[in-house]
Design an enzyme around this catalytic site. Structure first.
Site, PDB file in Angstrom:
ATOM      1  N   LYS A  80       0.851  -1.197   0.000  1.00  0.00           N
ATOM      2  CA  LYS A  80       0.000   0.000   0.000  1.00  0.00           C
ATOM      3  C   LYS A  80       0.884   1.244   0.000  1.00  0.00           C
ATOM      4  O   LYS A  80       1.903   1.290   0.704  1.00  0.00           O
ATOM      5  CB  LYS A  80      -0.891  -0.036   1.253  1.00  0.00           C
ATOM      6  CG  LYS A  80      -1.948   1.062   1.327  1.00  0.00           C
ATOM      7  CD  LYS A  80      -2.781   0.885   2.611  1.00  0.00           C
ATOM      8  CE  LYS A  80      -3.881   1.944   2.740  1.00  0.00           C
ATOM      9  NZ  LYS A  80      -4.651   1.785   3.996  1.00  0.00           N
ATOM     10  N   SER A 155      -9.702   1.657   3.348  1.00  0.00           N
ATOM     11  CA  SER A 155      -8.905   2.456   2.445  1.00  0.00           C
ATOM     12  C   SER A 155      -7.886   1.672   1.625  1.00  0.00           C
ATOM     13  O   SER A 155      -7.410   2.178   0.612  1.00  0.00           O
ATOM     14  CB  SER A 155      -8.152   3.509   3.264  1.00  0.00           C
ATOM     15  OG  SER A 155      -7.216   2.874   4.128  1.00  0.00           O
ATOM     16  N   SER A 179      -9.714  -0.778   7.472  1.00  0.00           N
ATOM     17  CA  SER A 179      -9.160  -0.553   6.132  1.00  0.00           C
ATOM     18  C   SER A 179      -8.475  -1.751   5.491  1.00  0.00           C
ATOM     19  O   SER A 179      -8.125  -1.712   4.317  1.00  0.00           O
ATOM     20  CB  SER A 179      -8.172   0.619   6.156  1.00  0.00           C
ATOM     21  OG  SER A 179      -8.880   1.832   6.169  1.00  0.00           O
TER      22      SER A 179
END
Lengths: 487, 95, 477
Positions: A80, A155, A179
Site C-alpha cells: 500500500k 482504504s 481498512s
C-alpha cells in the site's frame, strides 16, 4: 481451468520454487503480464515497480539456487502506498505527497526485502487512508474486480483488488478502522489486522497513530500466516511495538477447533445489515458448529458508540499527524503563496482533498480549547469501556464472529456525498482498532449478484494464531465453491 | 447548530486551511451533522473512567544515548520544494 | 504609590546528551546546516520517536536537586502549532503529567535566604533554527537543533525583584552545571529564560496583568529587561492606563521591551497525549539509583566549607563556583590541613594566573598536590612566603614541583642558627656606629640590621630566626 502462476498462493509457489518447477523471474513476469492486462480497468496501483522487481526476482532465483531461500523469496508482493519505500515515490494517495521520495524504508518493507520478496508496486488507497471505498485518492478510483461499477472497499482498496485480480500474490495494507478487513471482505480475499503493537508502524505514514496497524492481504489463511510471520515482531524504532515473542503462525493452519466457543454479539444484529450478509454469517457459524465448536451469545454493550468514538479520536490524531504537510520540507507547495501564512493555507488547501480536510477540521475542533473534555477526553473514556467489553467477552468465548461489513460492495459514488453513511459502513470493524485486538476477514460466500462477502473473526490481544486456526478451518470446510472474478 | 460559520473559520485558521464560501457552508452543515451524531457519547456515564490512549499497556520504551549516522545534508533537503545552501527556504518569517 | 513586582521565570536548559531526545542524531552545536538530521528529526512521513533514556535520568536529577516530587507516571503530549522551525507541526512536550513537580530552591541575597518555588520541570524537544536574509524575502531553516533535549523549569511567581530573578537564575544555572547535565552556555542558547512580569499595589492580594518577556540571552539582560519592564508597567498604570497581556521582546540595543502584538495569534495549542510514545514509569528504585549519583550541590557545599574549614562566606562562595574548583581546593586542604592558607593561595595566585589566560581550573598546570607541597614547605620554614610567590610562578610556567624549583634556584632558607649568628656578627662589626646608637636607645635601627642581614644572605635568611638572634645579640644576652 488450472490457476495461473499469478493466481497461486504463496505456499503453492514456494513448493514450485523449491522443486525448481518455476523460477521467481517467471512468476514475476506472469504477475506483470496480468497487471498489464487488467490494471487499466482496475487501477490497483499508483506506482508499478517493474524494473526493480525484475532485478529482485533475479536475485531471488540466485538465492534459491544457492539454497538460501526464505518463505517469501521470489514471491511478488504489493505494498500500500502508505508505507515508505526508499527512493520509490510514496504518495499516501495524496497530491500533497505527489513528489515525495522517502530516504528510508518502512520496517515492514525492509523485512520484505530482507526476506527476498519481490515488491511489484505501490497500491492505491483513500487519501491518507481516510475512506472506506478508495474513491478519495488523488490518483483515481480503484474498481472492484468482481464488478467494475463498484468500489473495492477501503482504504486499502488497491491492495485488496490487486490480490483479488491476480496482480500480485499477496499484499500489505493498513487498518485504522477496518481498512484491511472491509476491502478484503468486499474483494473476496483474506485480510488481517494484527494486534496493535504486533507489527512495527515505523515508516507507515500515520493517519491515527493509536489505531493504525499494518497487515496482510492473501488468498488463504495459510498465506496470511506466512506473511504475518515475515512482518511481525518487536521493532526498537517503534515505541508502541510490543517486545514479546511471536509464534510461528503457520503452525496454527489446519488445527481443529473442536470445543471452541464462538461468541456472537447480540448488538451486531443491527438494522441496515443486509439479510444476505446475515445469512452467509449464519451459514459459517453452522460450519463451525459442525466442526465441534459451540455458538455462545455475548454482549458488547458499548458497540453503538464505537463509530462516534472513532470519529473523534481518529480525526483528532490525524489533525496533528497531518500538520507536518506544510510545504516546507517535502511535498506540495502552492506556487501562489506570497507569504508564510499563505504558503501554509494554500499548500494545505490545494494539497489535501475534501475528506482529509473534513477530518482535519473535525479533529482540530475536537482538540481545541474548550472542547477537549467534551470530545477527545470523553471519547477516550468510552474507548476504555469498549476495551473492557471485549475483555469481558473473551472470558466467555475464544473468538467473536461478526460480518465484516454490513453489505457487499456498493456502487461507485453511492456514499460519497454523505460522510456519515460512509462512516457507518465501518461499524463492525472499528471496535477492534479501538480495543487493539486482532481481527481477520475471511471469505464466507457470495451474494445473489455474485459479490463476495467476508466473515470477521476477532480474538484477544496477541491471539492471531486463533484467527488463523479458525479461518483455515472455515476455509477447508466451506460450503461454497471458491470463485475467481471474471476479468 | 453546534458549529457556526465563524467557528468553522476559526478552526480552519488553526488548521491552516482555507475554504471558499460555498465550501464553508457545506462543511458547516456536514460537520454539524457529524457532531450531532457524536452527541450520543453524552449518554455514557464515564465518571471515574481513565481515558485510554492505547489499547495495549506499555511503559518505558527507551533508546540508549548513542549517536547514529545522520543523513547527508543533500539527502535531507532532497525533497524540499525550495532550498538554498543546504537549508530549507521559506517565505520570510517576520519577527 | 508603592508597587510590588511579581515575577515568574520559565527556564529552558538543553541537556548534555550525545544524541537527540527522540533520534540518534548528534546534539553538537555549530555543525553545517542540516548535517545533524535524519528522517525522524526532519518529521518525515511515517517516522516515530523513541525516547532517549538519559533525558529521563537527567531530568530526574534536576528534579531531585530542586526538591521536586518525581511523578511515577509521566506522559508526553503534543503541543500543536505551525512554524517553519517545527518540522512536525507540533512539539513533543509534556502537559498535564510532567516528570517533576512542586519543588524549590533557596537563594541568598545579602545574607538573607529566600525560597523560590518550582511548579514543574518537564522534558521536551528543541525547535530548529531560522536564519533571516535581510536582503531577500526569504528565511532559511536549519533543523540541526530540532530534537535536542530540553527541560523546562517553571518557577512559581515568588520572585519580587529583578535582582531576585537573576539570583534565582544563577542558582538554577549553577545547579545544572554542577549536575553536569547542561553546559550552561547562554550565548549558544543552552540556557534560556522567559519571564512573566506584573506589578500590583503593595499589599494587594490579586496579581496584576502580566506580560511575557522573551529574547534575553544573558543574566545581565534578564535584569535589565525586567527593570525596564517593571518601570514601563508602573508608568502605564500611573498614567491611568492598563497593562496589556502580551508577549514583549527585549531589544538589547535599545534597552527596551517591544510589543509583539499583532504578530502573534491566539494560542490554542490543542495539547493531547502523544500516541506515538508510551508513558514513562519511574519507580522508587530508579529514583534512588539517580539520587545516589547526585553530587553535593553548591549551596550545601558552601555551608559545609564555612563550617568545616572555618573560612569566610566570601571565600566559600568563590571556591564553590564550580565543582572542579571546589575539588581542587578540598584536595589542597586535605594535603596541608591549612584551609585558610589554601583558600588564600587558590583564590589568589592560582585563579589570578588562570584568569589571565582565561583557563579553567581543570587546565591548571599546578595541581593540588604541588600546591600543597609548596604550602607545606612554607609551613616548615623551608621557604618564606615571599620566596613562595616566585616559586609558584615558576611552578605555573614550568609545571614542575616546588622542591625541584627551590633546588634549581637555590632558594632554600638559611635556618642554620650558627650560620645566621655568624652573618649577624659580621653585619654588626661592619656597622659599629649604628650598633652603638641602637644600644643607646635608637630602637628604630633594628629594621636596618634585619635588612642588612637579608641583603648579606641574598634574601634566604629565615626572617623569624634573624629577628630572634639579632635581638639576643644586640641586647648582649
Amino acid at each position: 481451468m488450472a490457476a495461473g502462476l499469478h493466481e497461486s498462493t504463496i505456499h503453492e509457489l514456494q513448493e514450485k520454487l523449491r522443486r525448481g518447477d518455476v523460477t521467481a523471474s517467471e512468476i514475476t513476469e506472469a504477475v506483470f503480464s496480468r497487471i498489464e492486462a487488467v490494471d487499466g480497468r482496475i487501477k490497483s496501483f499508483i506506482t508499478i515497480m517493474r524494473d526493480s522487481a525484475a532485478a529482485c526476482a533475479r536475485r531471488a532465483d540466485e538465492a534459491i539456487r544457492a539454497g538460501k531461500a526464505g518463505p517469501l523469496t521470489g514471491i511478488p508482493i504489493a505494498v500500500k502506498d502508505i508505507m515508505c519505500t526508499k527512493g520509490v515515490r510514496t504518495t499516501c494517495g495524496s497530491r500533497i505527497l505527489e513528489n515525495f521520495f522517502p530516504p528510508y524504508d518502512a520496517t515492514v518493507v525492509r523485512k520484505l526485502k530482507e526476506g527476498g520478496a519481490v515488491i511489484v508496486g505501490k497500491t492505491n488507497m483513500d487519501e491518507f487512508a481516510m475512506g472506506s471505498s478508495t474513491e478519495t485518492s488523488f490518483y483515481g478510483i480503484t474498481r472492484n474486480p468482481w464488478d467494475l461499477g463498484r468500489i473495492p472497499g477501503g482504504s486499502s482498496g488497491g491492495s485488496a483488488a490487486a490480490v483479488a485480480a491476480g496482480e500480485c500474490i499477496a499484499s500489505l495494507g493498513s487498518d485504522t478502522g477496518g481498512s484491511i478487513r472491509q476491502p478484503a471482505s468486499l474483494c473476496g480475499v483474506v485480510g488481517m489486522k494484527p494486534t496493535y503493537g504486533r507489527v512495527s508502524r515505523y515508516g507507515l505514514i500515520a493517519f491515527a497513530s493509536s489505531l493504525d496497524q499494518i497487515g496482510p492481504f492473501t488468498r488463504d489463511a495459510e498465506d496470511c500466516a506466512i506473511l504475518l510471520n515475515a512482518i511481525c515482531g518487536y521493532d526498537p524504532l517503534d515505541s508502541t511495538s510490543v517486545p514479546v515473542e511471536t509464534p510461528d503462525y503457520r503452525s496454527f493452519v489446519g488445527k481443529d477447533i473442536k470445543g471452541w466457543k464462538f461468541g456472537v454479539p447480540r448488538e451486531y444484529l443491527i438494522e441496515g445489515i443486509d439479510p444476505e450478509v446475515a445469512g452467509l454469517m449464519e451459514e459459517s457459524i453452522g460450519v463451525l458448529e459442525s466442526l465441534g465448536a459451540e455458538r455462545v451469545d455475548i454482549s458488547l454493550p458499548h458497540t453503538e458508540y464505537c463509530v462516534a468514538v472513532y470519529y473523534v479520536i481518529a480525526p483528532a490524531e490525524a489533525s496533528s499527524n497531518l500538520a507536518r504537510y506544510d510545504g516546507v520540507k517535502y511535498g506540495y507547495r502552492s506556487p501562489d503563496a506570497r507569504d508564510l501564512i499563505e504558503m501554509y493555507r494554500k499548500s494545505r488547501s490545494e494539497g489535501f482533498g475534501a475528506e482529509v480536510k473534513r477530518r482535519i477540521m473535525i479533529g482540530t475542533y475536537a482538540l481545541s480549547s474548550g472542547y477537549y473534555d467534551a470530545y477527545y477526553k470523553k471519547a477516550s473514556q468510552v474507548r476504555t469501556l469498549i476495551k473492557r467489553d471485549f475483555e469481558e467477552a473473551f472470558r466467555k468465548c475464544d473468538v467473536i464472529v461478526t460480518p465484516t461489513a454490513p453489505t457487499a460492495a456498493f456502487r461507485i459514488g453511492e456514499k460519497t456525498d454523505d460522510p456519515l453513511q460512509m462512516y457507518l459502513s465501518d461499524i463492525f470493524t472499528i471496535s477492534a482498532n479501538l480495543a487493539g485486538i486482532p481481527g481477520i476477514s475471511t471469505p464466507c460466500g457470495y451474494t445473489g449478484k455474485g459479490l463476495p462477502v467476508g466473515l470477521q473473526l476477532l480474538a484477544g490481544h496477541f491471539q492471531e494464531g486463533k484467527l488463523i486456526q479458525a479461518a483455515s478451518a472455515l476455509e477447508r470446510n466451506a460450503k461454497f465453491e471458491k470463485r475467481r472474478p471474471a476479468l | 447548530m453546534k458549529l457556526t460559520k465563524a467557528e468553522v473559520e476559526y478552526v480552519a485558521a488553526l488548521a491552516r486551511l482555507e475554504f471558499s464560501e460555498e465550501e464553508k457552508e457545506k462543511f458547516t452543515s456536514q460537520l454539524n451533522s457529524i457532531l450531532d451524531y457524536m452527541d450520543m457519547l453524552n449518554r455514557v456515564d464515564t465518571s471515574g473512567v481513565v481515558p485510554e490512549t492505547h489499547a495495549i499497556t506499555l511503559r518505558n520504551a527507551f533508546r540508549d544515548d548513542v549517536v547514529w549516522k545522520s543523513l547527508e545534508p543533500e539527502e535531507a533537503i532532497k525533497n524540499a520544494p525550495e532550498e538554498r545552501g543546504s537549508c530549507f527556504r521559506v517565505p520570510r518569517v517576520i519577527e | 504609590m508603592e508597587y510590588e513586582t511579581v515575577i515568574g521565570l520559565e527556564v529552558h536548559a538543553q541537556l548534555l546528551t550525545d544524541s537527540k531526545i527522540f533520534c540518534g542524531c548528534s546534539t553538537k552545536f555549530g555543525a553545517a546546516p542540516n548535517s545533524h538530521t535524519c528522517p525522524i528529526c526532519l518529521g518525515m512521513p511515517g517516522v516515530l520517536p523513541v525516547l532517549n533514556r538519559k533525558v529521563v535520568e537527567y531530568t530526574i536529577k534536576m528534579g531531585l536537586a530542586t526538591n521536586c516530587r518525581i511523578n511515577p507516571e509521566d506522559v508526553f503530549a503534543r503541543k500543536n502549532y505551525f512554524y517553519p522551525d517545527l518540522p512536525k507541526g507540533y512539539q513533543i512536550s509534556q502537559f498535564d503529567r510532567p516528570l517533576a513537580e512542586d519543588g524549590w530552591v533557596d537563594i541568598e541575597i545579602d545574607g538573607k535566604k529566600k525560597r523560590i518555588g518550582i511548579i514543574r520541570i518537564h522534558m521536551e524537544e528543541d525547535a530548529g533554527k531560522l536564519v533571516h536574509d535581510e536582503t531577500s524575502p526569504f528565511s532559511y531553516v536549519d533543523f540541526n537543533r530540532t530534537g535536542v533535549p530540553l527541560i523546562e523549569i517553571v518557577s512559581r511567581p515568588d520572585i519580587r525583584s529583578p535582582e531576585e530573578a537573576t539570583f534565582y537564575l544563577r542558582r538554577l544555572h549553577e545547579i545544572l552545571v554542577y549536575l553536569e547535565i547542561c553546559d550552561g552556555n547562554m550565548e549558544e542558547g543552552s540556557f534560556r529564560c522567559d519571564a512573566n512580569v506584573s506589578i500590583r499595589p503593595g499589599g494587594a492580594a490579586e496579581f496584576g496583568t502580566r506580560t511575557e518577556l522573551k529574547n534575553m540571552n544573558s543574566f545581565r539582560n534578564v535584569q535589565r529587561a525586567l527593570e525596564y519592564e517593571v518601570k514601563r508597567q508602573q508608568y502605564v498604570v500611573e498614567g491611568g492606563g492598563k497593562v496589556a497581556q502580551e508577549t514583549r521582546l527585549w531589544d538589547d540595543a535599545q534597552g527596551t521591551t517591544l510589543s509583539m502584538r499583532g504578530k502573534e495569534e491566539a494560542h490554542d495549542y490543542r495539547y493531547f497525549p502523544d500516541p506515538d510514545l508510551v508513558p514513562v514509569a519511574i519507580d522508587n528504585a530508579w529514583i534512588e539509583e539517580v539520587r545516589a549519583t547526585l553530587p553535593e550541590l553548591p549551596m550545601e557545599k558552601r555551608e559545609r566549607f564555612i563550617g568545616e574549614y572555618g573560612i569566610p562566606a566570601y571565600d566559600a562562595g568563590v571556591l564553590t563556583a564550580t565543582r572542579a574548583l571546589a575539588e581542587f581546593y578540598e584536595e589542597t586542604v586535605k594535603l596541608t590541613g591549612k584551609p585558610k592558607i589554601a583558600s588564600n593561595w587558590v583564590m589568589g595566585d592560582v585563579l589570578r594566573y588562570l584568569n589571565e589566560e582565561k583557563r579553567d581550573i581543570r587546565e591548571s598546570p599546578v595541581k593540588p598536590s604541588s600546591l600543597a607541597d609548596m604550602i607545606n614547605l612554607i609551613e616548615r620554614g623551608t621557604i618564606s612566603g615571599k620566596m613562595a610567590k616566585e616559586v609558584f610562578e615558576e611552578m605555573y610556567r614550568s609545571g614542575k614541583g616546588p622542591e625541584a624549583i627551590i633546588e634549581e634556584k637555590g632558594l632554600v632558607q638559611i635556618t642554620d642558627e650558627d650560620a645566621l649568628k655568624k652573618t649577624i656578627e659580621q653585619v654588626l662589626a661592619a656597622n659599629p656606629s649604628e650598633a652603638e646608637q641602637y644600644r643607646s636607645g635608637k630602637q628604630k635601627l633594628f629594621g636596618f640590621f634585619v635588612g642588612q642581614v637579608m641583603k648579606a644572605t641574598g634574601g634566604k635568611a629565615n626572617p623569624a630566626m634573624v629577628n630572634d638572634i639579632l635581638k639576643k645579640i644586640l641586647s648582649g644576652r
